[in-house]
Design a protein around this motif. Structure first.
Motif, PDB file in Angstrom:
ATOM      1  N   GLU A 146       0.829  -1.214   0.000  1.00 46.43           N
ATOM      2  CA  GLU A 146       0.000   0.000   0.000  1.00 46.43           C
ATOM      3  C   GLU A 146       0.857   1.255   0.000  1.00 46.43           C
ATOM      4  OE1 GLU A 146      -2.747   0.346   3.288  1.00 46.43           O
ATOM      5  OE2 GLU A 146      -3.254   2.415   2.742  1.00 46.43           O
ATOM      6  N   ASP A 179      -4.263   3.172  -2.134  1.00 42.05           N
ATOM      7  CA  ASP A 179      -5.037   4.009  -1.213  1.00 42.05           C
ATOM      8  C   ASP A 179      -5.206   5.374  -1.871  1.00 42.05           C
ATOM      9  OD1 ASP A 179      -5.796   5.855   0.824  1.00 42.05           O
ATOM     10  OD2 ASP A 179      -5.239   4.352   2.320  1.00 42.05           O
ATOM     11  N   ASN A 182      -4.688   8.357   0.438  1.00 45.39           N
ATOM     12  CA  ASN A 182      -3.265   8.657   0.669  1.00 45.39           C
ATOM     13  C   ASN A 182      -2.666   9.411  -0.519  1.00 45.39           C
ATOM     14  OD1 ASN A 182      -3.385   7.432   3.132  1.00 45.39           O
ATOM     15  ND2 ASN A 182      -2.289   5.572   2.522  1.00 45.39           N
ATOM     16  N   HIS A 210      -8.152   1.321  -1.002  1.00 45.91           N
ATOM     17  CA  HIS A 210      -8.592   1.941   0.256  1.00 45.91           C
ATOM     18  C   HIS A 210      -9.195   3.311  -0.042  1.00 45.91           C
ATOM     19  CE1 HIS A 210      -6.033  -0.118   3.647  1.00 45.91           C
ATOM     20  NE2 HIS A 210      -7.115  -0.807   3.332  1.00 45.91           N
ATOM     21  N   GLU A 252     -11.664   2.856   5.279  1.00 48.60           N
ATOM     22  CA  GLU A 252     -10.958   2.909   6.566  1.00 48.60           C
ATOM     23  C   GLU A 252     -11.579   4.005   7.427  1.00 48.60           C
ATOM     24  OE1 GLU A 252      -6.913   3.469   4.734  1.00 48.60           O
ATOM     25  OE2 GLU A 252      -6.472   1.798   6.093  1.00 48.60           O
TER      26      GLU A 252
HETATM   27 FE   FE2 Z   1      -4.943   2.799   3.698  1.00 49.83          FE
END
Ligand code: FE2
Length: 295
Positions: A146, A179, A182, A210, A252
Motif C-alpha cells: 500500500e 489508497d 493517501n 482503500h 478505513e
Molecule cells: Fe490505507
C-alpha cells in the motif's frame, strides 16, 4: 484486462474494517457485509478474546488481512518471528491476499510504530523488492503493498513516488493496495497531480483499494480516517475503478468511529462506481437509510 493472481478478486465488492466498537452490533445483528479487513497484528496472539472474536467472524464472513508492522522498506532483515506468526494467522483466516505498507519504520531492532516515507532511490527499490519477495515466498499468498500518505520528502529521491511504486512492484512481482485517499493527501502536501499518479499505476496489479476521510489544516492535510470520504477522493476512486475495473474496496474509519450502519453506509457509496464498471454489488440492506443511500 486478463485476470491474474492480484486482480482476480472482482467479486469481493465492498468491505469495512473490523473494529472493536462494532463487535457487539455485528454479533447481535449479523449485518450483510461482503468482507471484513482485519489488522493482522491485533490477532497475532496465542489465544484469548481476540482469536475467539476472529473465529466467530470467520464463521460468517470473508476476512482479508492488512498489516501495519512489516516495514518492507527498512534496511534491517525482516523479523522472522513476525513472519511466522503472520503465516499462522493467514492459515486461520484463509486471507486471499495479504497487504502491508510501502514504508520503513525500524532500525537496528528498534521499532517506531510509524509508517515512514521512503527515499525514492534505485537502492531502496532493490532492497524493498527483495524484502517483499522474501515475504511472498515464505507466506505463499499474494502480497500487495500500500502507498502511504507522507508529509516529508528526501533530497536523495531519484524519481517520483508513483515511479518508485511501479519499480518496486515490478521488481518484487507483487500486487498493489491503492489508497486513493493517501494519494490525495500526499498530492496536496507535496504539490503533484493526483490523477497523474492514479493513471500511472499498473492496473493489472491492483488487488484492493482503500478509501478514507482526511482532515484539512491551514498548511497541510492529514490522513486522519475520522470522517466520511471527501469529494476529491471519490473522484480519484472513480478514475481508479475506471482503469482497474471492479476492485475489492475498503473504507478505513479508525478514529471517532460512528455506528456500524454509518460506517457501512459510507462504504456502500462505492457501489455505484463499482457497478458502473460491470460489478454486481448488491444493495446490502441493513437499514432503511442504507437502502436510500445506495439507490
Ligand atoms: Fe490505507
Amino acid at each position: 484486462m486478463a485476470a491474474n493472481r492480484f486482480n482476480g478478486y472482482t467479486d469481493f465488492g465492498i468491505g469495512i474494517g473490523l473494529r472493536i466498537p462494532h463487535y457487539q452490533h455485528i454479533f447481535a445483528e449479523k449485518p450483510v457485509v461482503d468482507w471484513f479487513e482485519i489488522i493482522s497484528e491485533n490477532y497475532m496472539v496465542d489465544g484469548g478474546r481476540p482469536l475467539q472474536v476472529l473465529d466467530q467472524i470467520l464463521e460468517r464472513y470473508r476476512v482479508v488481512q492488512h498489516g501495519v508492522a512489516m516495514y518492507f522498506g527498512s534496511a534491517q532483515p525482516l523479523n522472522r518471528e513476525h513472519l511466522r506468526r503472520l503465516k499462522l494467522l493467514a492459515r486461520r483466516t484463509k486471507t486471499p491476499w495479504l497487504s502491508d505498507h510501502l514504508c520503513w519504520g525500524s532500525v537496528d531492532g528498534r521499532y517506531t510504530h510509524d509508517l515512514l516515507p521512503m527515499p525514492y532511490t534505485r537502492e531502496a527499490v532493490a532492497k524493498t523488492a527483495a524484502n517483499i519477495r522474501q515475504v511472498q515466498d515464505f507466506i505463499e499468498i499474494p502480497v500487495v503493498v500500500e502507498n502511504v500518505s507522507s508529509y516529508a520528502e528526501f533530497h536523495e529521491s531519484e524519481m517520483t513516488e508513483w515511479e518508485f511504486l511501479n519499480e518496486v512492484v515490478e521488481a518484487a512481482d507483487c500486487g498493489i493496495l491503492l489508497d486513493v485517499n493517501n494519494i490525495y493527501v500526499s498530492s496536496q502536501n507535496h504539490g503533484f497531480d493526483p490523477l497523474r499518479y492514479v493513471d500511472s499505476v499498473p492496473a493489472d496489479r491492483v488487488a484492493q483499494i482503500h478509501i478514507a476521510g482526511h482532515s484539512k489544516f491551514e498548511k497541510y492535510i492529514l490522513d486522519t480516517h475520522d470522517h466520511p470520504v471527501l469529494e476529491p477522493v471519490w473522484g480519484l476512486y472513480a478514475r481508479a475503478i475506471e482503469r482497474c475495473g471492479p476492485t475489492a474496496t475498503l473504507l478505513e474509519w479508525d478514529d471517532n468511529i460512528p455506528t456500524f450502519d454509518e460506517v457501512h453506509g459510507e462504504a456502500m457509496k462505492a457501489a455505484k462506481f463499482l457497478n458502473s464498471q460491470g460489478a454486481q454489488v448488491l444493495p446490502q440492506v441493513n437499514t432503511k437509510e442504507l437502502q436510500e443511500i445506495i439507490q
